[in-house]
Design a protein around this motif. Sequence first.
Motif, PDB file in Angstrom:
ATOM      1  N   SER A   1      24.229  89.709   9.855  1.00 25.12           N
ATOM      2  CA  SER A   1      25.115  88.616  10.254  1.00 25.12           C
ATOM      3  C   SER A   1      25.570  88.698  11.700  1.00 25.12           C
ATOM      4  CB  SER A   1      26.336  88.572   9.333  1.00 25.12           C
ATOM      5  OG  SER A   1      27.102  89.754   9.477  1.00 25.12           O
ATOM      6  N   GLY A   2      25.608  89.889  12.272  1.00 26.44           N
ATOM      7  CA  GLY A   2      25.881  89.992  13.698  1.00 26.44           C
ATOM      8  C   GLY A   2      27.330  89.805  14.096  1.00 26.44           C
ATOM      9  N   THR A   3      28.276  90.269  13.276  1.00 30.16           N
ATOM     10  CA  THR A   3      29.676  90.104  13.675  1.00 30.16           C
ATOM     11  C   THR A   3      30.026  90.980  14.877  1.00 30.16           C
ATOM     12  OG1 THR A   3      30.485  91.754  12.091  1.00 30.16           O
ATOM     13  CG2 THR A   3      30.369  89.455  11.343  1.00 30.16           C
TER      14      THR A   3
ATOM     15  N   GLN B   1      28.666  89.330  17.865  1.00 31.15           N
ATOM     16  CA  GLN B   1      29.538  88.239  18.311  1.00 31.15           C
ATOM     17  C   GLN B   1      30.706  88.769  19.122  1.00 31.15           C
ATOM     18  OE1 GLN B   1      28.961  84.716  17.576  1.00 31.15           O
ATOM     19  NE2 GLN B   1      30.269  84.783  19.381  1.00 31.15           N
TER      20      GLN B   1
ATOM     21  N   ASP C   1      31.391  87.630  22.900  1.00 33.27           N
ATOM     22  CA  ASP C   1      32.684  87.077  23.315  1.00 33.27           C
ATOM     23  C   ASP C   1      33.268  87.859  24.488  1.00 33.27           C
ATOM     24  OD1 ASP C   1      32.418  85.241  21.284  1.00 33.27           O
ATOM     25  OD2 ASP C   1      33.816  86.242  19.925  1.00 33.27           O
TER      26      ASP C   1
ATOM     27  N   LYS D   1      21.854  85.497  10.445  1.00 39.23           N
ATOM     28  CA  LYS D   1      22.921  84.813  11.172  1.00 39.23           C
ATOM     29  C   LYS D   1      23.064  85.321  12.606  1.00 39.23           C
ATOM     30  CE  LYS D   1      26.737  82.337  11.623  1.00 39.23           C
ATOM     31  NZ  LYS D   1      26.715  80.860  11.704  1.00 39.23           N
ATOM     32  N   GLY D   2      22.830  86.598  12.805  1.00 41.49           N
ATOM     33  CA  GLY D   2      22.964  87.145  14.153  1.00 41.49           C
ATOM     34  C   GLY D   2      22.042  86.479  15.163  1.00 41.49           C
TER      35      GLY D   2
ATOM     36  N   GLU E   1      21.115  83.364  15.052  1.00 40.59           N
ATOM     37  CA  GLU E   1      21.743  82.068  15.338  1.00 40.59           C
ATOM     38  C   GLU E   1      22.876  82.216  16.344  1.00 40.59           C
ATOM     39  OE1 GLU E   1      22.997  80.178  11.756  1.00 40.59           O
ATOM     40  OE2 GLU E   1      21.122  80.597  10.698  1.00 40.59           O
ATOM     41  N   ARG E   2      23.650  83.291  16.197  1.00 40.24           N
ATOM     42  CA  ARG E   2      24.764  83.523  17.131  1.00 40.24           C
ATOM     43  C   ARG E   2      24.239  83.662  18.563  1.00 40.24           C
ATOM     44  NH1 ARG E   2      29.454  85.301  14.303  1.00 40.24           N
ATOM     45  NH2 ARG E   2      29.058  86.019  12.164  1.00 40.24           N
TER      46      ARG E   2
ATOM     47  N   ALA F   1      22.777  80.338  19.934  1.00 38.88           N
ATOM     48  CA  ALA F   1      23.820  79.340  20.204  1.00 38.88           C
ATOM     49  C   ALA F   1      24.381  79.451  21.614  1.00 38.88           C
ATOM     50  CB  ALA F   1      24.947  79.477  19.186  1.00 38.88           C
TER      51      ALA F   1
ATOM     52  N   THR G   1      16.029  85.729  21.888  1.00 41.15           N
ATOM     53  CA  THR G   1      15.935  86.479  20.638  1.00 41.15           C
ATOM     54  C   THR G   1      14.485  86.815  20.328  1.00 41.15           C
ATOM     55  OG1 THR G   1      15.774  84.463  19.286  1.00 41.15           O
ATOM     56  CG2 THR G   1      17.994  85.364  19.677  1.00 41.15           C
TER      57      THR G   1
ATOM     58  N   HIS H   1      35.425  95.228  15.865  1.00 43.24           N
ATOM     59  CA  HIS H   1      35.277  94.175  16.864  1.00 43.24           C
ATOM     60  C   HIS H   1      36.135  94.426  18.091  1.00 43.24           C
ATOM     61  CE1 HIS H   1      34.177  91.474  13.199  1.00 43.24           C
ATOM     62  NE2 HIS H   1      33.223  92.338  13.508  1.00 43.24           N
TER      63      HIS H   1
END
Length: 217
Positions: free
Chosen positions: A13-15, A18, A22, A44-45, A47-48, A51, A56, A177
Motif C-alpha cells: 500500500s505504500g503508506t 506516502q 509528503d 496502491k503504492g 498509484e501513490r 499520482a 514507477t 510516518h
Amino acid sequence: MSLPRIAVLISGSGTNLQAIIDAVRERQFEAEICAVISNRPDVKGLERAEAVGIETRVVDHKAFTSRELFDAEMIRVIDGYAPDLVVLAGFMRILTPDFVRRYEGRMLNIHPSLLPKYRGLHTHQRALEAGDSEHGVTVHFVTEELDGGPLAIQAVVPVLNDDDEATLAKRVQAQEHIIYPLAVKWFVEGRLQMINGTACLDGQPLPAEGCQLHMDR
C-alpha cells in the motif's frame, strides 16, 4: 547542483512511501524520489507514486526462478536510476547477500518493533503475547543479517491495557510516518552514516538502540 536521489522499494500500500513523498513535497529536505519499484503489480503504492509524477517500475518476483535472479534484475533496474539512497518501505522480500552488499551503507529499512526484539513477522502480536509494556518501530541500515543492521532511530510507544493487535499496529504506524522521513532527511543531508558497521549521527556513534523518541501514546 543535483539533488540527492532516492529509490523506494515497495510491495504493497505504500503508506511509508506516502510519508516520504509528503516530506519531499513539503520541502522538509531537498531530495528527489527518482523511482518507486515494486515486486508486485497493481499495488496502491504504485498509484501513490504515479499520482505525483514519480517514475514507477514493476519487477515481479514471480517471473523469476530464484531469489538470485530476481535480485540481479532488481540491481540492474535500481542502478539505472543511480540512487544515492535505497529505501525499503514495506518491501517484503528477503534480500540476497549480493544485493545487500551492493547498497550497504546507503540502504535503509523500517521494521515494526523495537529491534533487536521481534525480528521477522507478526511483531505486534508477539509484543502483546509477551506482555511488553512498550513497543514501537525502528529504522535501521540494512546488512546481511535479517533486521539486524545498525539502528538509526526508534519511536517507542506504550502498550495500553486495552490494546489489541489492530490498535497497537495503528499507533505504531503513525510513528513510522514520522521517523522514516526523519531518517531519510538525516541521510540525504549527510548527517546519518554507517561507519565501520555502526550508525553515526553528525559523526558520532549512536547507541545500540539508535536515537530513541518516546511517545505518550
